[in-house]
Structure formats: C-alpha cells, structure tokens
Design a protein around this motif. Structure first.
Motif, PDB file in Angstrom:
ATOM      1  N   GLY A 107     -27.267 -46.206  31.501  1.00 30.59           N
ATOM      2  CA  GLY A 107     -26.816 -44.998  30.812  1.00 30.59           C
ATOM      3  C   GLY A 107     -27.439 -44.765  29.463  1.00 30.59           C
ATOM      4  N   ARG A 108     -28.324 -45.666  29.002  1.00 29.01           N
ATOM      5  CA  ARG A 108     -28.976 -45.433  27.701  1.00 29.01           C
ATOM      6  C   ARG A 108     -30.195 -44.559  27.930  1.00 29.01           C
ATOM      7  NH1 ARG A 108     -29.940 -51.368  25.403  1.00 29.01           N
ATOM      8  NH2 ARG A 108     -30.168 -50.496  23.331  1.00 29.01           N
ATOM      9  N   ARG A 109     -30.273 -43.474  27.161  1.00 28.80           N
ATOM     10  CA  ARG A 109     -31.400 -42.556  27.294  1.00 28.80           C
ATOM     11  C   ARG A 109     -32.692 -43.276  26.929  1.00 28.80           C
ATOM     12  NH1 ARG A 109     -33.960 -38.039  24.273  1.00 28.80           N
ATOM     13  NH2 ARG A 109     -34.724 -36.718  25.952  1.00 28.80           N
ATOM     14  N   GLY A 110     -33.645 -43.239  27.834  1.00 27.14           N
ATOM     15  CA  GLY A 110     -34.964 -43.792  27.534  1.00 27.14           C
ATOM     16  C   GLY A 110     -34.982 -45.296  27.390  1.00 27.14           C
ATOM     17  N   HIS A 111     -33.970 -45.968  27.946  1.00 29.42           N
ATOM     18  CA  HIS A 111     -33.959 -47.439  27.887  1.00 29.42           C
ATOM     19  C   HIS A 111     -35.270 -47.997  28.432  1.00 29.42           C
ATOM     20  CE1 HIS A 111     -32.656 -51.563  28.431  1.00 29.42           C
ATOM     21  NE2 HIS A 111     -32.978 -51.493  29.701  1.00 29.42           N
ATOM     22  N   ARG A 112     -35.857 -48.946  27.709  1.00 31.10           N
ATOM     23  CA  ARG A 112     -37.079 -49.570  28.209  1.00 31.10           C
ATOM     24  C   ARG A 112     -36.711 -50.781  29.051  1.00 31.10           C
ATOM     25  NH1 ARG A 112     -41.236 -50.769  23.573  1.00 31.10           N
ATOM     26  NH2 ARG A 112     -39.733 -49.987  22.053  1.00 31.10           N
ATOM     27  N   ALA A 113     -37.248 -50.837  30.254  1.00 28.85           N
ATOM     28  CA  ALA A 113     -36.886 -51.881  31.213  1.00 28.85           C
ATOM     29  C   ALA A 113     -37.081 -53.270  30.612  1.00 28.85           C
ATOM     30  CB  ALA A 113     -37.725 -51.727  32.475  1.00 28.85           C
ATOM     31  N   THR A 114     -36.120 -54.164  30.878  1.00 29.86           N
ATOM     32  CA  THR A 114     -36.170 -55.546  30.380  1.00 29.86           C
ATOM     33  C   THR A 114     -36.206 -56.493  31.577  1.00 29.86           C
ATOM     34  OG1 THR A 114     -33.790 -55.977  30.442  1.00 29.86           O
ATOM     35  CG2 THR A 114     -34.630 -54.803  28.516  1.00 29.86           C
ATOM     36  N   ASP A 115     -36.040 -57.778  31.280  1.00 26.07           N
ATOM     37  CA  ASP A 115     -36.022 -58.771  32.356  1.00 26.07           C
ATOM     38  C   ASP A 115     -34.611 -59.018  32.898  1.00 26.07           C
ATOM     39  OD1 ASP A 115     -38.769 -59.225  32.467  1.00 26.07           O
ATOM     40  OD2 ASP A 115     -38.675 -60.509  30.699  1.00 26.07           O
ATOM     41  N   ARG A 116     -33.648 -58.192  32.505  1.00 31.51           N
ATOM     42  CA  ARG A 116     -32.301 -58.373  33.049  1.00 31.51           C
ATOM     43  C   ARG A 116     -32.316 -58.084  34.553  1.00 31.51           C
ATOM     44  NH1 ARG A 116     -27.575 -56.406  34.638  1.00 31.51           N
ATOM     45  NH2 ARG A 116     -25.666 -57.366  33.855  1.00 31.51           N
ATOM     46  N   ARG A 117     -31.574 -58.891  35.303  1.00 31.14           N
ATOM     47  CA  ARG A 117     -31.512 -58.730  36.759  1.00 31.14           C
ATOM     48  C   ARG A 117     -30.286 -57.932  37.174  1.00 31.14           C
ATOM     49  NH1 ARG A 117     -35.307 -62.063  39.139  1.00 31.14           N
ATOM     50  NH2 ARG A 117     -36.146 -63.562  37.655  1.00 31.14           N
TER      51      ARG A 117
END
Lengths: 376, 376
Positions: free
Chosen positions: B211-221
């Motif tokens: 739900g965060r606008r423009g969140h940059r993808a991380t290594d969270r699974r």
C-alpha cells in the motif's frame, strides 16, 4: 558511516569558504547522496557555518519513487526538514533552503548552476532578492572523483556480481534468443547475486548491432556466426560499475572477426596500461585510440574511450582527446574502446579499473571475466 | 506519422507567435520526442518561421544511450544537424541552436526555463548576447495533455500488456518469493508481451510494505496473511500506463483487511466516476479523498490521488487538492488512492483511464484486471 559524510561536507564547506561563499545549496541528486548518504527525491542539502540540513519535498516515504531501503536513509547526524509540498512548484526545497539561509544570516549562497533550472533559480531570487547567488560549479563532482576504500569496495562487489551474471549467461544456449531477452536475463541475474539493480540499461548487440556503444537491445535473435557484444553493470549500494565483452557465436570465428577482435583487444590493453597516477586523461585516450587509428579503424570512433564511474555510471573524468587533467590514485575508470563496422557489426571490450600506483601493483582490474575471444 | 509531428510543431509555432516569440528552442526530452517522433540523447529542436531543425550532440547512434530502435528515428521531414560535440560542454546543441537562430535573423528565442539549467542558459547568452531570451514555459506540456487516438491506442496496448503480465503472475505461486523477484518477473513478462520496457520501476510491496505509493521492491518474502500490492506499467512506443492492485495472500482475508480494502475501493470508484470532461482536477481528487477522510484514514495520505500519463509516467494534470484546471476529453489519467498503515501495510488501487464524454460511454478504463479482493 556518519563520520564519512560529515567529513565530506566539511571538505565542501572549506572549498566554499575559500571561494567566498560560506553557505552552499546542493541539489544534484548524486551529489546530495554523496554528502548525505541518501537522496530522497527532490531533496536538497543546505550547508552553512556549522549547519547541515536536508530539505525534502515530502515525507521520506511518500515520493513517487517511494520509500528508500534502510541502507539509503540519510545520515542521522543531519537535520531533516520536510515541506508540506505540493506538485505545483510551491514547496520547492531549494527555495525553502534559500529562505532559511537568509534567516540564518547568510549573505551569499553558492548553488549548482549546472543542475538548477532557470525557473528554480528565478524562484529562489524572487523569494530572497537580497541573497547573492554564486555558482558552486562542479565542486562536489570534483570531490567525488577520488574514491575512498569503502567506495571502491562497493564497486568491487558490483563488478564481481556483473562477472557472475555474465559467466552464467555464457553457460546457457544463446542461438535463437533475442537481444532483449538476454538483456533481461542478465539483469535478473545481477539482482539474484545481490545487486540493487542494473547500473544502467543492459546492452546486448548481435550481428550488425554488435560493437555499438550503448546499443539498446532489440528483438533481433542471435545467429550462428554473429558477434555478440554485451555491456552490463551492477548497482551495489549506489555504486555503478561496467563490464563489456564481445563473443563470437559458433564453432570458429571468421578471419575478419579475429583480426578486428585482436585490434580492439590491443587498443583496450594499451588504454589499461596507460592508467597510472599522473597520466593525462587524453594520453590514456590516445594510447587506446592510436592502436585503432593505426589499424585503419580511426573513422567513426566514439568520442571517448573511457570515463569515471561511481554514484553515476558516467562521471568525471572523461578519457577523451580534448579532456584536460591528470589521473589520481584511487580513481575508478572504464577503458572501453570499440569498433563498429556498419552492416557487419563490431567489437567492444570494456573494463572497470581503479588507478593505483605501480608500487601497489598498478591498475586494479575490477571486472575479471576473460578477454580471450570465446566462441560460444 | 510525419504529418502528425509537423502539425504539432505548427501548433507550437502558433502559440509562440501569439506569445511574441517567433522562434522556440525545445530541450526537454519528452517534449522533443512529442514534436519530432524521437529524442536522441541531448537533442534539441529549433522551431522558427518555416524552419524545423533538430540538433544532436553526436551521430544518432553514438550517444551513451546508443542507437535508437528504428521506430524511434526522428521524423524524416526534420532537418537534422549533428555537432562534432565533446563531453566538456562545448558543442551543446542548445548553444548551437541559439547561434543558428541569430544567423536566421531571429531577435528573440523562447526557451524552456523549467528544463534548461542556469549554466546552459548562461552559455547561450554568452554566445548570442543580442538575442532576447524569453520563457516558453510549459507550452509543449500543455499541448501534450490532450491525446490523439494514435497516442491513446499506444496507451491501450500498453495497458493490455500490463494486464497480461499481472494475470500471469497471479497464476504462479507467490508465498516465499521476494518483492524484488516478483518485480523482475513482472518486468520480464511485460517485455515478453511486447513492451519496450517497464514504464517505471515496478513496485511490489508485501506485508508492512503493502500500500505504499512507489514502494521500491526489497528482499522481503511474501508470507501467508500478507497484503500484496503491485504497481506496474508498460512502455509501449514511448507511451507509459500504470496499473496497481492489492491482493491478500492465503485462504481468507482478516476483517481489518476487508474493511480497509472496501474503503480504498470505494474511494477509487468515486475518483473514477468523477472523471468527466469539464470536471475540476481538484474535484476528482476530492471525490476520492473524501471517502478515505470520512472513514478515518485522512492522515498521511499521498499529496495526489492521480495524474496524467503519456510520454512520461507522471505528467499534467495532477489530481490534487490545490490543482487548478479542468479535465478535457481524451486526457488519460490515473486514479490511485491508497492507504498505508505504518507497521501493518495497506491497500492501493490504481487504474489508467481516458476521460470521455458521457455520450461516448464515460471514462474509458484501460487497465481491466479485476478490482475484487482476490485471496491468492
């Protein structure tokens, strides 16, 4: 890390003071990141006498580019001020910073005229008409040229990642696949191996497209007998490296391919060997260019044969015929001569190296994939 | 297509003439592309009385970004002039264009002050001290707001591609995969289906990142019970669209997830329904925002709930509380309200639509993936 950023800001402050301006406004994103550890979208840095302040256009995680990963949070020693900011030009952090500078008694402000637009400069002027605006010029870019060992270590890891991605690609079947798919696969492998992303758009050129600098991958498929040239790099913690190699597809290269490859290889080696502290930029360029010229490939060459890398993939110095300046130790550069024969294709060989004194073993090669002409 | 570009240039010339400047210099890349069909790196466009000229910093295929694909060659009706150009500021096409304007008798030149840097503006002044420089402002951006059917068709194809990429992802197993890998897979699928590339960095957010606008993808699974929000778009022939959806992972969503989803869905629908020719930008924003506000989610909302799309992913108009102006027919915009609850995650729903009169069936939804809350 915080001391590193504080020390960089202190060096900039000293340069500004020497230039007659006690207060500076840094707006170019790579420069903000260099001095603050992170550059949220639109953020600027105000450096005054003992004041270090980052101004952001909105909450750190609300920009169109979104929340920074945790390793890209700004230096905690910095004060951060967030503007309510709207998209219509009000709430420009650069304007707010100038306003604050005046409130803190600044009489002049050095701005990055090569980055600020005329419209933003005018907005600053109209809000702070008595503030004398001067030009910071490329002061931060100059600080960025020589890297510390922490920065070089990021480049080294990025280069290892790129080498790994490339070596895995070479083990797979290439004939019949498109340039675009090979480029995407390389980018996926970069991320698999720990890159934050590609350092730039991965370039894959086959057949007549091979050897073109910065060729954008198309839907052309790899064919027997093609040259295949690949240029990629990893972005690791913001630092960007570059490697380029050219291969031949099929069991045995044609004579013209071997001949062309040998010339470019010799040119690239000459460029690498010219990398010593104190060498003129243009002499490094000339060393590589001369080999291509002498072999009759002088026409239509790229205007440069190498460039600095760091927080940007293309930064100072430029290794070009008219470039002024001398290499220092701990400057990472690419050496990337190439020849493209229209309609036939060509060869490009590209390494990232760090200039080191001879006593330390000479230039440090970061991209170690073999430069033999491989037939795949 | 050539007539399309010539007609656009003619409209700009008319606006300039009305503004008192017969000659204009266009430097912003998306504007150059709009008027010329392509924007080789660093190229500028000089539009005078009956003169249309593109000036490039080097051969079309020698820039760091390399050769454009054949569908991005400039309009053949344009004269193209290439400068020998070096990397050190000499050979700036904008400066050469100003020089040429003077040679052709121009007394004033309208430049894009919101794009030209102070340093380039100064360089123009020093080469052509008698030329009066005026501000072209956002004249080209304004022309770009209303799209022709050819442009809309590119956006429509791009939206279909994004829908396809997304639907394929939903058929695969998601639990245990990282945000970064899902984002890369989506980008690969975009290209598989014919996109020139992603329209912007694909955003995948799971759990607390959703739900965060423009969140940059991380290594969270991805984990059971997570919200998963995805925002992607295709670049098709330069035109960029956007789709965002939020899913829940596991057999059944929690009550708070259903409740939050319903609110954002209602807000997004309200925004979509407000899209009519003549509607104020801020009224569209208010329609969506009001639903979130009334449900108690008014705090920390994004400063806008939608924006125009086209040759850039974020262009005019802005659908925001203080935005001035009214929608026209044939304006493509996103409607993308979202709520993010720190530590828990959130929901964002994002469509690209084209404003159409009610007689034509109202807004045309380009991104047709379902907006039901899917449990995957």
């Amino acid at each position: 890390m915080s001391e590193v950023y504080a020390a960089r800001r202190e060096r900039l402050r000293e340069r500004c003071a020497a230039g007659g301006s006690a207060t500076a406004l840094v707006s170019r994103p790579a420069n903000v990141r260099y001095l603050a550890g992170a550059a949220p979208r639109g953020a600027v840095l105000l450096l005054g006498k003992g004041t270090d302040l980052m101004l952001c256009a909105g909450p750190l995680d609300a920009g169109p580019l979104g929340a920074p990963p945790d390793d890209e949070r700004p230096d905690e020693a910095l004060r951060i001020q967030t503007l309510p900011g709207a998209g219509d030009g009000r709430g420009d952090p650069a304007v707010a910073a100038a306003d604050l500078a005046v409130a803190h008694g600044a009489e002049s402000l050095a701005v990055e005229e090569h980055h600020l637009t005329v419209a933003r400069h005018r907005a600053i002027r109209s809000v702070t008409p008595r503030l004398r605006l001067t030009d910071l010029g490329g002061a931060v870019e100059q600080l960025r040229v020589v890297k510390d060992e922490e920065e070089i270590s990021c480049l080294r890891i990025g280069a290892e990642i790129a080498d790994q991605a490339l070596s895995e690609l070479l083990e797979s079947i290439l004939v019949g696949r498109t340039e675009r798919h090979l480029a995407l696969e390389l980018e996926r492998r970069l991320v698999d191996h720990g890159a934050d992303g590609p350092a730039f758009a991965t370039s894959v050129g086959t057949g007549p497209n091979s050897g073109r600098r910065g060729h954008r991958a198309t839907d052309r498929r790899v064919e027997e007998g093609d040259f295949l040239s690949v240029c990629l790099g990893a972005n690791y913690r913001g630092y960007r490296c570059e490697i380029g190699r050219t291969f031949v597809i099929g069991t045995s290269p044609a004579d013209w391919q071997i001949e062309l490859y040998d010339v470019v290889f010799a040119a690239q080696r000459a460029g690498r060997e010219a990398l010593t502290p104190g060498a003129e930029y243009r002499d490094v360029d000339r060393a590589a260019r001369h080999v291509l010229d002498s072999a009759g490939y002088g026409h239509g060459l790229s205007p440069l044969t190498g460039h600095g890398v760091g927080l940007e993939i293309d930064e100072d110095p430029q290794l070009a015929p008219a470039a002024m300046g001398k290499l220092d130790a701990c400057v990472p550069v690419t050496v990337e001569p190439g020849v493209h024969l229209p309609g036939r294709g060509g060869v490009r060989i590209d390494d990232t190296l760090v200039v080191r004194p001879e006593a330390d073993g000479g230039p440090e090669l970061l991209t170690i994939t073999t430069k033999e002409l491989l037939a795949l």
